[in-house]
Design a protein around this motif. Structure first.
Motif: not given
Length: 735
Positions: A416-436
């Motif tokens: 239901s929260d489109k702004t938060r959804w976009r932040a999550w999507a961006k965070n996932g792509v960046l942080n998985v490369k950083r940590h995993y």
């Protein structure tokens, strides 16, 4: 004395072992059954990533060869190349057909033996062995002990936590034991915790909560190294359209296919909590209105043909869909290719959907990383690995998956929260490369291996006890020398010293072993007393036991082999009726040996005693020696059988064995294809062997007789008198 220490710059050889499931380099059939899941992906990605590391020369992934008409021919190929430095090696193990992991236990010794043969052909031993799950742990632990190579272990899942969950769900202990073989699995996991040099986990929770259910876990043995994600496969949606076939496999179920997707990819197992997810969706009308539910629960042609546990889960799934009247809102495709999985994540991401892992518990959660790399936010269990992953990636929410209402509300909030959804999507792509990433995983992994091997080299230098340090010489040696102890190896001090010199000159060329009626402790005591190096192989208790080296590593395969038809208590009871024999002292009795003192004037013939046992349906081998001893063994046990077993197990031709003895309990090992030496002080039990092929009767006695036999066969490197004196001094001072 030599050590087999490795140069720091010499590239590593890593042997990975993953026994169960369907493993091949391409098009993994993930979800086809409960055994073909994340572990298969993990070990394949690890093998490829390790092979790409500059400090790794070679990676072999050992698994089971499966020749089953119902399966692809790929699984019956003995060897498959993964990359320039990595390959899959498959060995037959048990029946040819595919078998679930719980039924493989009786056959795992076959894999141990076949791996030993394979390593002999390679001409090089691995630097480390890394086993995955308890069944491979058994194979890896046996190889580690036999070869003197450090073992690394990854459990992936553990027996005690799973057993506890099933018991708490109301399942009967006897039923779950019959299905899952927990007793054997848990016992092996406990043994691995004591033996493994390093236990790799994905999260701290595994150590604290899962391994914490076992007695006395040693924190120093554990290392958290999270796995990586192949970002070349898992990446965010781009301009390229989703493959039409993938879209159609989902859209054909849905009335409104353009709504956001709630994607779940898992095997059809109870612990994956598909039933709870259906309840979460079915009880939340607002969630149904906002999103479709896509359940990719393994692959199936006919639910009735699946194993019972999977069929039960899928039948319940269909009944629950019908109960909540979710037709047209839920997609449940029958098949999906491994290559389609990244497309499914991207398809869900393009729809502005979410991925959910609804499992009751989750040790790690590889799918959460795959979703993150594809820009797809996640909902995951507030347990174990997901806590670590979401703390690092910040790409979704944790939820109590035992509460379907909470799951439904959390899913709705996430969508239901489109702004938060976009932040999550961006965070996932960046942080998985950083940590995993797998590159990061392997860097940590190689660092741990290097530290482990460095520590082991230091320990070898401190010990300086036996002829061989570190890795076992057996797999790469070309010949074997096996001798009786009493009245053969021992008896003349000057002969013993000359033979010790010979042993030192032949280190690495010849395996040194003893075959004796003594128990193993007694054998080692008498050898130390006479300053004889501890052998590579100890065949003791008249061939009923085999141990290796100073640490007396037992050969479990031999024990399992000779257990056939052995009924110790019944045999001992039956022999009470035989006159002229009485049991020897308790310290001469063993699990697979009953020993008697004999009055030869009263005792019936050995044939009569054998007939008496057979008449009672009992099977045993009787060995009569020196006119005063009678040993009763399993029908498969004897010095001769033990030597033939060693020949097979280690891939060393029987014709390359030189054996020496002096009495009747040596007869079986002195006959056949071996190079046999009978010392000059032999008993009359052996007189009938004169003139037999490949049996040399020495004129010299004791160890001098052995050396005479070696010269006769041109066996090994013969020392000069000066060498014999010098090397004797070295070995005595080293003692």
């Amino acid at each position: 004395m030599r050590t087999q220490a490795k140069s720091k710059k010499e590239p590593l050889y890593v042997l990975l072992i993953s026994v169960h499931g369907l493993i091949r380099g391409e098009q993994l059939e993930l979800g086809v059954d409960a055994d073909t899941g994340g572990q298969c992906t993990y070990v394949l990605d690890l093998a490829k990533a390790l092979a790409a590391h500059p400090q790794v020369a070679k990676v072999d992934l050992m698994t089971r060869l499966i020749d089953d008409p119902a399966l692809a021919a790929d699984y019956a190929q003995p060897e498959e190349t993964l990359s320039q430095h990595a390959r899959i090696i498959r060995f037959p193990c048990g029946p040819k057909r595919y078998m679930r992991k719980e039924t493989l236990w009786p056959y795992l010794d076959q894999m141990v033996d076949r791996c030993l043969h394979y390593l002999r052909q390679q001409g090089r031993l691995p630097d480390v062995i890394h086993s995955h799950y308890a069944d491979a742990g058994y194979v890896g632990r046996q190889l580690s002990m036999l070869l003197g190579i450090p073992l690394i272990h990854t459990g992936h899942s553990l027996g005690r936590p799973k057993q506890a969950r099933l018991l708490s769900s109301g399942r009967k202990a006897a039923n779950i034991e019959k299905q899952f073989n927990f007793e054997r699995r848990i016992a092996e996991e406990e043994a691995l915790m004591q033996h493994a040099s390093l236990i790799v986990t994905s999260t701290r929770q595994e150590i604290e909560l899962q391994y914490g259910m076992y007695p006395h876990p040693d924190p120093k043995r554990f290392k958290v190294i999270p796995p990586g994600t192949d970002t070349s496969r898992f990446s965010p949606p781009g301009r390229q359209a989703i493959a039409p076939a993938v879209e159609q496999s989902i859209y054909r179920f849905l009335q409104q296919p353009k709504k956001p997707m709630i994607l779940c990819i898992c095997r059809p197992e109870i612990r994956k909590n598909i039933k709870g997810l259906i309840a979460a969706y079915g009880n939340n009308l607002a969630l149904q209105k906002r999103a479709n539910l896509v359940l990719v629960a393994g692959c199936r042609d006919n639910i009735r043909a699946l194993e019972k546990s999977q069929a039960t889960v899928l039948n319940e799934l269909l009944l629950d869909i019908d109960q909540y009247d979710l037709w047209g809102k839920v997609a449940i495709p029958k098949h999906h290719a491994q290559e389609a999985v990244p497309e499914l994540y991207r398809m869900a991401a393009k729809s502005r959907g979410v991925f959910i892992n609804a499992a009751f518990t989750e040790p790690f959660g590889l799918t959460l990383l795959e979703a993150a790399a594809c820009g797809l936010p996640v909902i995951a269990p507030d347990d174990g690995g997901p806590r670590d992953i979401l703390a690092n990636c910040h790409h979704g929410l944790l939820v109590n998956t035992l509460d379907p209402i909470a799951m439904g509300d959390t899913l709705l909030a996430a969508l239901s929260d489109k702004t938060r959804w976009r932040a999550w999507a961006k965070n996932g792509v960046l942080n998985v490369k950083r940590h995993y990433t797998w590159a990061g995983h392997v860097n940590k992994y190689v660092k741990e291996i290097s530290a482990l091997l460095h520590k082991q080299r230091k320990n070898w230098r401190k010990q300086q006890i036996a002829l061989h340090q570190g890795k076992s010489p057996i797999p790469l040696a070309q010949h074997a020398f096996i001798t009786d102890i009493d009245n053969t190896l021992l008896g003349r001090r000057d002969g013993q010293e000359a033979l010790v010199a010979w042993l030192i000159d032949n280190v690495g060329y010849t395996v040194f072993g003893i075959a004796t009626g003594r128990p193993v402790d007694s054998a080692i005591h008498i050898l130390r007393k006479h300053r004889i190096p501890i052998p590579d192989v100890l065949i003791t208790s008249v061939g009923s036991e085999i141990h290796y080296g100073l640490r007396r590593i037992p050969d479990i395969g031999w024990a399992n082999h000779i257990r056939h038809l052995w009924r110790r208590e019944d045999i001992q009871q039956a022999l009470k009726a035989i006159p002229g024999i009485r049991l020897q002292s308790a310290d001469n009795q063993r699990e697979f040996k009953i020993s008697y003192l004999v009055d030869p004037q009263v005792m019936p013939t050995v044939d009569d005693i054998s007939q008496h046992l057979r008449g009672q349906g009992l099977h045993a081998q009787l060995i009569y020696s020196h006119g005063e001893f009678l040993d009763v063994l399993p029908i498969r046990a004897s010095k001769g059988h033990a030597i033939r077993y060693l020949s097979y197990k280690w891939g060393l031709p029987l014709a390359n064995f030189l054996v020496s003895g002096d009495s009747g309990n040596d007869i079986e090992m002195l006959t056949g294809d071996t190079m046999a030496v009978v010392v000059g002080n032999h008993s009359e039990d052996l007189a009938h062997l004169k003139g037999a092929p490949r049996v040399y009767f020495a004129e010299a006695t004791h160890a001098h007789g052995i050396l005479e036999g070696m010269q006769h066969y041109k066996f090994g490197i013969q020392p000069t008198k000066a060498q014999a004196h010098t090397h004797s001094q070295v070995i005595m001072e080293g003692r």
